[in-house]
Design a protein around this motif. Structure first.
Motif, mmCIF file in Angstrom:
data_model
loop_
_atom_site.group_PDB
_atom_site.id
_atom_site.type_symbol
_atom_site.label_atom_id
_atom_site.label_comp_id
_atom_site.label_asym_id
_atom_site.label_seq_id
_atom_site.Cartn_x
_atom_site.Cartn_y
_atom_site.Cartn_z
ATOM 1 N N LEU A 84 42.047 43.770 35.919
ATOM 2 C CA LEU A 84 42.735 42.890 36.869
ATOM 3 C C LEU A 84 41.980 42.800 38.194
ATOM 4 O O LEU A 84 41.916 41.725 38.810
ATOM 5 N N VAL A 85 41.406 43.922 38.654
ATOM 6 C CA VAL A 85 40.603 43.900 39.882
ATOM 7 C C VAL A 85 39.397 42.988 39.695
ATOM 8 O O VAL A 85 39.054 42.185 40.584
ATOM 9 N N GLU A 86 38.759 43.081 38.542
ATOM 10 C CA GLU A 86 37.589 42.235 38.255
ATOM 11 C C GLU A 86 37.965 40.748 38.266
ATOM 12 O O GLU A 86 37.241 39.907 38.813
ATOM 13 N N ILE A 87 39.106 40.425 37.686
ATOM 14 C CA ILE A 87 39.597 39.036 37.691
ATOM 15 C C ILE A 87 39.821 38.579 39.134
ATOM 16 O O ILE A 87 39.439 37.462 39.515
ATOM 17 N N CYS A 88 40.436 39.444 39.952
ATOM 18 C CA CYS A 88 40.662 39.104 41.370
ATOM 19 C C CYS A 88 39.344 38.810 42.079
ATOM 20 O O CYS A 88 39.245 37.857 42.867
ATOM 21 N N ARG A 89 38.339 39.645 41.838
ATOM 22 C CA ARG A 89 37.028 39.433 42.470
ATOM 23 C C ARG A 89 36.467 38.067 42.065
ATOM 24 O O ARG A 89 35.983 37.299 42.903
ATOM 25 N N ASN A 90 36.537 37.768 40.769
ATOM 26 C CA ASN A 90 35.994 36.508 40.259
ATOM 27 C C ASN A 90 36.754 35.299 40.803
ATOM 28 O O ASN A 90 36.190 34.212 40.942
ATOM 29 N N GLU A 91 38.036 35.485 41.107
ATOM 30 C CA GLU A 91 38.874 34.382 41.587
ATOM 31 C C GLU A 91 38.935 34.297 43.117
ATOM 32 O O GLU A 91 39.661 33.472 43.661
ATOM 33 N N GLY A 92 38.200 35.182 43.798
ATOM 34 C CA GLY A 92 38.115 35.094 45.256
ATOM 35 C C GLY A 92 39.322 35.609 46.013
ATOM 36 O O GLY A 92 39.567 35.200 47.156
ATOM 37 N N VAL A 93 40.090 36.537 45.412
ATOM 38 C CA VAL A 93 41.229 37.139 46.119
ATOM 39 C C VAL A 93 40.690 37.992 47.281
ATOM 40 O O VAL A 93 39.772 38.796 47.093
ATOM 41 N N ASP A 94 41.253 37.813 48.477
ATOM 42 C CA ASP A 94 40.714 38.492 49.669
ATOM 43 C C ASP A 94 40.868 40.010 49.614
ATOM 44 O O ASP A 94 39.915 40.739 49.852
ATOM 45 N N HIS A 95 42.105 40.471 49.371
ATOM 46 C CA HIS A 95 42.397 41.900 49.432
ATOM 47 C C HIS A 95 43.069 42.337 48.128
ATOM 48 O O HIS A 95 44.002 41.672 47.667
ATOM 49 N N ILE A 96 42.614 43.465 47.593
ATOM 50 C CA ILE A 96 43.171 43.989 46.340
ATOM 51 C C ILE A 96 43.683 45.402 46.595
ATOM 52 O O ILE A 96 42.912 46.299 46.952
ATOM 53 N N PHE A 97 44.981 45.586 46.412
ATOM 54 C CA PHE A 97 45.654 46.860 46.693
ATOM 55 C C PHE A 97 46.260 47.391 45.397
ATOM 56 O O PHE A 97 47.092 46.732 44.785
#
Length: 457
Positions: free
Chosen positions: A227-240
């Protein structure tokens, strides 16, 4: 509060003494010498002799468990403060918390001790991260209508925090709905992708993703790395990553997971007394404006230092981590060995229970941690959250079994659905008899024709 003191302080003077049953020693730089004395069954019984022997304690997940030797070490730290608080404040507190932070850094494979802050619990850690997000909305770095994404099964207090900080600041909150019972990680991943797409609708951006490592209720291990990798690929600013149950319950590796923020309690599955947690913040200029919500004399000196002093209080739970490491290293394989055995045993006990009751587990074994969701017989008539709570109370009061119960709303058209799942935990003090006691209690209720409707509010 007095200003900071410049006297040199020798860390070695604060190294705590070990208990008589443990001859290992952790030096001020975190090295362990010599090999700890292996724990015996007798030692283990003694360490948890303060537990109520009349209760089958299947709920380590809620409040954890603190061994007697760690409680004794905590009392020694408290006494040091009471003996000479000024000396303790000036010479011992900060170096001792720094030693704890260094140990946590190594445990979770972080790059730098400055990435580790000690806080009371995961709820406090969430407030730090969400306050930062709230300010980004208030100061115009994030736009009204930009999105925060969280799991539908996120912990209740965290969901309320997200609404308090993010919704109020103009952010939109999107729930990731995931099925339960669940059969694969792919079910979570596909729902997560859908939520991110929703969050980016109408030209908005997903600014924050809050991802549980292990959901609380129902309890499921989430594929955080994916899920973190998907967030990175989708340009999510902050991942908690909210891992209230993380350390000691599942694998915790900051370099492997790759999140911006990660928090875990140390009092749930790492044997610390309540309350203590860490917050990891990945080193980055964009996170330089993080602050503890309780502002005190260290404000502006960086989050780790701000968290070291938030006013006069009892810091002892943060100081016993060296003794806790000594304790866990007396077990084969240390904390990882404990975690692996707890997982194997909770799955085995869960499978025993569902076989006895003719039900099913809520997830496959690989999605269980040191907790498992166990289906309860449908004839018990669990028809609401209130019924689940009443049944839990009845099991405690009438059978000496402590276990939380999750109510699952049945789907339309389901025939004889399982609507109640018990979340069982396994920790080093549990015995197979604890689970037999639970099995027999439920089997007796079924045999006696019991339903939740018979219990008064």
């Amino acid at each position: 509060m007095p200003s900071s003191h410049h006297h040199h302080f020798d860390l070695a003077t604060t190294t705590t003494t070990t208990t008589s049953s443990n001859h290992s020693h952790i030096s001020s730089n975190g090295n362990k010498t010599p090999t700890p004395t292996p724990i015996t069954d007798s030692d283990l019984r003694s360490e948890f002799a303060h537990h109520d022997p009349s209760v089958a304690r299947l709920n380590n997940g809620s409040f954890g468990s603190c061994p007697a030797s760690i409680s004794a070490a905590q009392r020694q730290w408290q006494l040091r403060w009471l003996q000479q608080p000024d000396e303790f404040y000036y010479y011992q507190l900060k170096p001792s918390i720094l030693r704890t932070r260094n140990m946590i850094k190594d445990l979770i494979n972080a790059d730098d001790v400055e990435e580790i802050s000690m806080v009371d619990n995961a709820t406090t850690a969430a407030a730090i991260v969400l306050q930062h997000t709230s300010w980004a909305f208030a100061e115009g770095r994030f736009n009204k209508g930009d999105t925060a994404v969280m799991l539908h099964y996120a912990y209740g207090a965290i969901k309320k925090s997200i609404h308090a900080y993010v919704s109020r600041a103009g952010g939109r909150v999107i729930d990731v709905h995931m099925p339960f019972p669940i059969s694969s990680n792919e079910q979570i991943i596909s729902e997560f992708r859908r939520a991110l797409e929703n969050g980016k609708s109408n030209g908005h951006k997903v600014r924050l993703a809050v991802i549980d490592h292990i959901t609380s209720m129902p309890s499921v291990v989430i594929p955080v790395k994916e899920l973190v990798e998907i967030c990175r690929n989708e340009g999510v600013d902050h991942i908690f990553v909210d891992a209230a149950h993380g350390i000691g319950c599942t694998k915790v590796d900051m370099k492997d997971i790759g999140a911006d923020f990660y928090t875990s309690n140390l009092h749930k599955w790492f044997f610390c007394p309540p309350a203590v947690a860490f917050l990891y913040c990945r080193k980055s200029d964009k996170f330089s404006n993080l602050h503890h919500p309780v502002v005190s004399h260290e404000y502006g000196n960086g989050l780790a230092m701000e968290s070291t002093w938030i006013g006069t209080r009892d810091y002892s739970a943060q100081l016993v981590v060296p003794e806790v490491l000594e304790f866990v290293n007396r077990f084969e394989g240390g904390i990882e060995g404990i975690r692996g055995r707890n997982h194997q045993k909770v799955v085995k006990m869960g499978e025993m229970l569902v076989k006895a009751w003719g039900t099913n587990l809520g997830s496959p074994p690989e999605m269980c941690s040191s907790m498992a969701m166990v289906g309860l017989p449908s004839c018990l008539g669990i028809l609401s959250d209130s019924d689940g709570l009443k049944l839990r109370t009845h099991l405690r009061d009438s059978f000496g079994v402590e276990v939380p119960i999750y109510y699952l709303v049945p789907k339309d058209g389901e025939v004889d659905p399982i609507t109640g799942y018990a979340r069982i935990s396994h920790q080093v003090y549990n015995k197979v008899e604890d689970y037999y006691k639970f099995r027999d209690a439920v089997s007796k209720l079924v045999k006696d024709g019991f339903t939740c409707a018979l219990l008064s509010d």
